[in-house]
Design a protein around this motif. Structure first.
Motif, short mmCIF file in Angstrom:
data_model
loop_
_atom_site.label_atom_id
_atom_site.label_comp_id
_atom_site.label_asym_id
_atom_site.label_seq_id
_atom_site.Cartn_x
_atom_site.Cartn_y
_atom_site.Cartn_z
N GLN A 287 91.22 -11.10 91.62
CA GLN A 287 90.12 -11.64 90.83
C GLN A 287 89.04 -10.57 90.66
N GLU A 288 88.61 -10.39 89.43
CA GLU A 288 87.54 -9.44 89.13
C GLU A 288 86.56 -10.07 88.16
N CYS A 289 85.29 -9.78 88.37
CA CYS A 289 84.23 -10.27 87.48
C CYS A 289 83.30 -9.11 87.16
N ILE A 290 83.10 -8.84 85.89
CA ILE A 290 82.24 -7.73 85.46
C ILE A 290 80.92 -8.30 84.95
N GLU A 291 79.81 -7.72 85.41
CA GLU A 291 78.50 -8.15 84.94
C GLU A 291 77.59 -6.94 84.78
N PRO A 292 76.58 -7.03 83.90
CA PRO A 292 75.61 -5.92 83.77
C PRO A 292 74.92 -5.67 85.09
N TYR A 293 74.60 -4.41 85.36
CA TYR A 293 73.98 -4.06 86.62
C TYR A 293 72.58 -3.49 86.34
N PHE A 294 72.46 -2.17 86.25
CA PHE A 294 71.16 -1.54 86.01
C PHE A 294 70.92 -1.33 84.52
N MET A 295 69.64 -1.29 84.16
CA MET A 295 69.23 -0.92 82.82
C MET A 295 68.43 0.38 82.91
N ALA A 296 68.38 1.12 81.81
CA ALA A 296 67.64 2.38 81.77
C ALA A 296 66.95 2.51 80.42
N ARG A 297 65.93 3.34 80.38
CA ARG A 297 65.32 3.71 79.10
C ARG A 297 64.77 5.12 79.24
N ILE A 298 64.95 5.90 78.17
CA ILE A 298 64.38 7.24 78.13
C ILE A 298 62.87 7.08 77.94
N VAL A 299 62.10 7.74 78.79
CA VAL A 299 60.64 7.64 78.73
C VAL A 299 60.06 8.60 77.70
N ASP A 300 60.59 9.81 77.66
CA ASP A 300 60.14 10.83 76.71
C ASP A 300 61.37 11.50 76.12
N VAL A 301 61.67 11.19 74.87
CA VAL A 301 62.91 11.67 74.23
C VAL A 301 62.95 13.18 74.17
N ALA A 302 61.87 13.81 73.73
CA ALA A 302 61.86 15.27 73.57
C ALA A 302 62.14 15.96 74.90
N GLU A 303 61.45 15.56 75.96
CA GLU A 303 61.62 16.21 77.26
C GLU A 303 62.99 15.91 77.85
N PHE A 304 63.47 14.70 77.65
CA PHE A 304 64.80 14.34 78.16
C PHE A 304 65.88 15.18 77.47
N LEU A 305 65.77 15.32 76.15
CA LEU A 305 66.77 16.09 75.40
C LEU A 305 66.73 17.57 75.78
N ARG A 306 65.55 18.10 76.09
CA ARG A 306 65.46 19.51 76.50
C ARG A 306 66.25 19.78 77.77
N ARG A 307 66.34 18.79 78.63
CA ARG A 307 67.01 18.96 79.92
C ARG A 307 68.42 18.40 79.95
N TYR A 308 68.80 17.66 78.93
CA TYR A 308 70.11 17.02 78.92
C TYR A 308 71.21 18.07 78.82
N PRO A 309 72.22 18.00 79.67
CA PRO A 309 73.23 19.08 79.73
C PRO A 309 74.34 18.95 78.69
N PHE A 310 73.98 19.11 77.41
CA PHE A 310 75.02 19.18 76.38
C PHE A 310 75.92 20.38 76.70
N ILE A 311 77.22 20.18 76.57
CA ILE A 311 78.16 21.25 76.92
C ILE A 311 78.96 21.69 75.70
#
Length: 399
Positions: A287-311
């Motif tokens: 038996q398995e049951c899947i449910e949402p767990y944590f939520m997230a939101r980017i606080v500052d898009v520009a700063e987040f994208l500068r650090r995001y590790p695009f490869i």
């Protein structure tokens, strides 16, 4: 008193230790925590109140006051998380509550805006929360970033014991090998929180850790490589958390669970959605049951994208983002790389994708592929753009 007059009579202030008792009372009221709940969680009289002191000492807590009375509040914990191998500061939103007689005055909306501004000032480019209401937090820009899988395995379905070179030791849940193993795990698993002292205290907040046990797997070199936090009650083996750094450790931990075959009727527990429990069982009809767990939101898009590790190799592209709460996130964000430095500018460049802050967060947290968000019309782009966006998908494997 008219509604607007009632609102105008309130003021926002930061909370400190002198507000500890009020903070605790509002928290207990909002989450309906009874004395019986506290007793079952192992708290002695006054212990929960004392345990909340670090919140007001280390977290950023703001609230609405009617005179000296606290009527609405939220807390932001300064945390760190692993974003595809990059450790980022994160604002953990918690302790959210308003007395019902002060509902529908827009108090929490204002606190959330101030909370996000504070996170931005402190360099916390992303925020996590465990939602009491998913629709409410979606309106504020948060989105589901992970799922939890709850499983039940009958004793007859337990996996067969397999030979491994290591061994198991039963230890206290606060043993340093437990904490060190989790830290190793968190630093090489995307989305994981780096747990410090306060994070571990919150992890055990509503459970009696004295009644929990850690089973630590040691490899052939006697190095900890995984652990299981568990307890047994009424013939049920409860798994609170299973962490492993190798498949050998996973096998060793399940060997330990199976060793309880004669003592239990079934095993119940929780794992993250991407842990393939059923597939790895000899008998997968569990038996398995899947449910949402944590939520997230980017606080500052520009700063987040500068650090995001695009490869990999990629051409400049831009997102057109809308954010209903944080106006600094609404606009154009061009991502490019020059001389090894990732840049984010406000002028359109290359391929384009239009989406809101929720979709951007869920996509960059790798909750779903870009093609999925395009399919359900949560992201507007063209097929020529979708292909390179799919190519930016990061696979950060356990090492």
């Amino acid at each position: 008193m008219a509604k607007q007059e009632r609102r105008d009579s309130l003021v926002i202030r930061e909370l400190n230790l002198e507000h500890l008792d009020q903070y605790n009372r509002l928290l207990r009221y909002a989450f309906q925590v009874t004395n019986r709940d506290l007793f079952n969680s192992g708290y002695e009289e006054g212990e929960l109140l004392r345990s909340k002191r670090p919140v007001l000492e280390h977290a950023n807590v703001i609230g609405w006051f009617n005179g000296d009375k606290l009527v609405s509040q939220l807390s932001v914990y300064p945390c760190r998380v692993n974003i595809h191998g990059v450790t980022m500061r994160m604002g953990g939103l918690t302790g959210v509550g308003t007395y019902p007689e002060y509902a529908n005055l827009g108090l929490m909306s204002e606190l959330i805006k101030m909370g996000l501004s504070g996170m931005r000032e402190r360099g916390e480019w992303i925020s996590y929360l465990y939602p009491y209401s998913i629709p409410f937090y979606r309106k504020k820009g948060w989105e589901i970033m992970s799922e939890r899988l709850t499983f039940t395995i009958q004793d007859s379905q337990l996996p067969k014991t397999r030979e491994v070179p290591g061994y198991i030791e039963r230890l206290s849940v606060g043993h340093r090998h437990v904490l060190e193993t989790y830290d190793r795990y968190a630093r090489c698993n995307h989305g994981a929180m780096i747990r410090g002292k306060i994070e571990w205290e919150e992890y055990w907040r509503w459970e009696n850790e004295d009644e929990r046990t850690a089973a630590v797997y040691y490899d052939a070199k006697s190095q900890p490589a995984g652990y299981l936090l568990y307890w047994i009650a009424r013939d049920v083996f409860h798994v609170k958390e299973m962490i492993y750094l190798s498949q050998e450790a996973r096998t060793g931990l399940w060997n330990f669970v199976t060793a309880h075959y004669s003592m239990i009727d079934r095993v119940q527990g929780n794992v993250f959605r991407n842990a393939p429990i059923a597939f790895l069982m000899d008998d997968s009809r569990i038996q398995e049951c899947i449910e949402p767990y944590f939520m997230a939101r980017i606080v500052d898009v520009a700063e987040f994208l500068r650090r995001y590790p695009f490869i990999g190799q990629w051409e400049p592209f831009h997102f057109v983002v809308t954010d209903p709460v944080a106006d600094w996130n609404s606009g154009v964000f061009c991502v490019s790389r020059k001389d090894g430095v990732q840049r984010v500018d406000s002028k359109a460049c290359g391929a384009s994708a239009t989406l809101n802050i929720r979709t951007l967060t869920a996509m960059l947290m790798s909750f779903r592929k870009p093609s999925y968000f395009h399919l359900i019309e949560r992201m507007q782009t063209d097929p020529e753009t979708l292909t390179p966006l799919e190519g930016l998908k990061i696979v950060y494997e356990l090492k």
